[in-house]
Design a protein around this motif. Structure first.
Motif, short mmCIF file in Angstrom:
data_model
loop_
_atom_site.label_atom_id
_atom_site.label_comp_id
_atom_site.label_asym_id
_atom_site.label_seq_id
_atom_site.Cartn_x
_atom_site.Cartn_y
_atom_site.Cartn_z
N GLY A 215 18.19 63.47 -9.45
CA GLY A 215 17.13 62.60 -9.91
C GLY A 215 17.10 61.26 -9.20
N LYS A 216 18.12 60.98 -8.38
CA LYS A 216 18.20 59.71 -7.65
C LYS A 216 18.52 59.98 -6.18
N MET A 217 18.08 61.14 -5.69
CA MET A 217 18.49 61.60 -4.38
C MET A 217 17.79 60.85 -3.25
N PRO A 218 18.55 60.56 -2.17
CA PRO A 218 17.89 60.04 -0.97
C PRO A 218 17.16 61.16 -0.26
N ARG A 219 16.24 60.81 0.58
CA ARG A 219 15.68 61.79 1.52
C ARG A 219 16.72 61.98 2.63
N ILE A 220 17.09 63.22 2.90
CA ILE A 220 18.15 63.50 3.87
C ILE A 220 17.53 63.99 5.16
N VAL A 221 17.91 63.33 6.27
CA VAL A 221 17.43 63.71 7.59
C VAL A 221 18.62 64.22 8.40
N ALA A 222 18.61 65.52 8.71
CA ALA A 222 19.66 66.10 9.56
C ALA A 222 19.33 65.78 11.00
N CYS A 223 20.23 65.08 11.67
CA CYS A 223 19.89 64.51 12.99
C CYS A 223 20.49 65.26 14.17
N GLY A 224 21.34 66.25 13.90
CA GLY A 224 22.00 66.92 15.02
C GLY A 224 23.23 66.15 15.43
N SER A 225 23.24 65.65 16.64
CA SER A 225 24.44 64.99 17.17
C SER A 225 24.68 63.64 16.50
N ARG A 226 25.90 63.18 16.66
CA ARG A 226 26.31 61.88 16.14
C ARG A 226 25.48 60.76 16.77
N ASP A 227 25.30 60.81 18.09
CA ASP A 227 24.51 59.80 18.78
C ASP A 227 23.06 59.80 18.31
N ASP A 228 22.51 61.00 18.08
CA ASP A 228 21.13 61.07 17.61
C ASP A 228 20.99 60.47 16.22
N ALA A 229 22.00 60.67 15.37
CA ALA A 229 21.96 60.08 14.03
C ALA A 229 21.92 58.56 14.13
N TYR A 230 22.74 58.00 15.00
CA TYR A 230 22.76 56.54 15.19
C TYR A 230 21.43 56.05 15.74
N ASP A 231 20.88 56.76 16.73
CA ASP A 231 19.62 56.33 17.33
C ASP A 231 18.48 56.36 16.31
N LYS A 232 18.44 57.41 15.49
CA LYS A 232 17.37 57.51 14.49
C LYS A 232 17.54 56.45 13.41
N PHE A 233 18.79 56.16 13.06
CA PHE A 233 19.03 55.09 12.09
C PHE A 233 18.58 53.75 12.65
N LYS A 234 18.90 53.47 13.91
CA LYS A 234 18.48 52.21 14.54
C LYS A 234 16.96 52.08 14.52
N THR A 235 16.28 53.16 14.88
CA THR A 235 14.82 53.13 14.88
C THR A 235 14.29 52.86 13.48
N ALA A 236 14.90 53.51 12.49
CA ALA A 236 14.46 53.31 11.11
C ALA A 236 14.69 51.86 10.67
N CYS A 237 15.78 51.26 11.11
CA CYS A 237 16.04 49.86 10.76
C CYS A 237 14.99 48.94 11.35
N CYS A 238 14.58 49.23 12.59
CA CYS A 238 13.56 48.40 13.24
C CYS A 238 12.22 48.51 12.54
N ARG A 239 11.95 49.71 12.01
CA ARG A 239 10.66 49.95 11.36
C ARG A 239 10.72 49.75 9.85
N SER A 240 11.91 49.47 9.34
CA SER A 240 12.11 49.44 7.90
C SER A 240 11.21 48.41 7.22
N THR A 241 10.64 48.81 6.12
CA THR A 241 9.84 47.91 5.30
C THR A 241 10.62 47.59 4.03
N SER A 242 10.07 46.72 3.24
CA SER A 242 10.73 46.35 1.99
C SER A 242 10.83 47.51 1.03
N GLY A 243 10.07 48.60 1.30
CA GLY A 243 10.09 49.74 0.40
C GLY A 243 11.01 50.84 0.82
#
Length: 215
Positions: free
Chosen positions: A39-67
């Protein structure tokens, strides 16, 4: 508290296979639900490689909104220095410093240490925390004696290479599944785990789940 903000978890795992990405998401969802996050689950994104997970997280941080709050979950690949996890207040731990020292990864400008989570040293350290679930998965030919003796109450003190060796030896005579396979078995086992056992034996897993619960 975060209120109605959306939590997105970028997790290492799944390789380049769409089917494994689905298994990865299902497995982590099962793990987190059993940890009390239904009931409080995050949306989970399977990213493949470790580097890809970091890159997608970085992109999400740049685009992150207050929501939206992006989170990262990757293998530490090596033991984490005590200086990065000193004290009982895990809010003061510094996983980004471990990743900078090991991988030369920089913390995104607007990301906190709490948004960065580590599986120490790898996801398989979580798997060996629950020998009974391993036995259930592999059947009566599974030999978990050495895992039980070695893991004890702290699975994070076992190096990655030894964890793989323990799993290989414990599963070598099992049928029909056979020796442990990261792609073929890992997510099916993760979905079976008793999350509370993992949390009890892994301080970084405890930190990860505690932060999610706080959101």
């Amino acid at each position: 508290m975060v209120g109605k903000k959306r939590i997105v978890l970028y997790v290492e795992g799944g390789g380049d296979s769409d089917s494994l990405h689905v298994e990865c998401r299902r497995a982590f969802s099962s793990f987190l639900e059993k940890a009390g996050l239904a009931g409080k689950m995050p949306r989970i994104v399977a990213c493949g490689s470790r580097d890809d997970a970091y890159d997608k997280f970085k992109t999400a941080c740049c685009r992150s909104t207050s929501g939206c709050i992006p989170l990262l979950l990757v293998d530490s690949e090596e033991s984490v220095s005590d200086e990065y996890s000193a004290g009982t207040d895990c809010r003061k731990w510094r996983p980004w410093e471990h990743l900078k020292a090991r991988d030369n990864w920089d913390r995104p400008e607007n990301a906190s240490d709490e948004q960065c989570n580590l599986m120490v040293e790898c996801m398989e350290n979580w798997l060996i925390a629950d020998v009974e679930s391993l036995r259930k998965y592999y059947g009566h030919d599974f030999n978990g004696n050495k895992i039980s003796a070695r893991a004890g109450n702290d699975v994070e003190g076992i190096h990655k290479s030894e964890v793989y060796s323990l799993l290989d030896e414990a599963t070598r005579n099992t049928k029909p599944k056979g020796r442990y396979s990261k792609g073929g078995h890992s997510f099916e086992i993760l979905a079976l785990l008793d999350s509370n056992l993992v949390i009890a034996k892994s301080k970084w897993a405890e930190r990860f789940v505690k932060y999610l619960r706080s959101l």
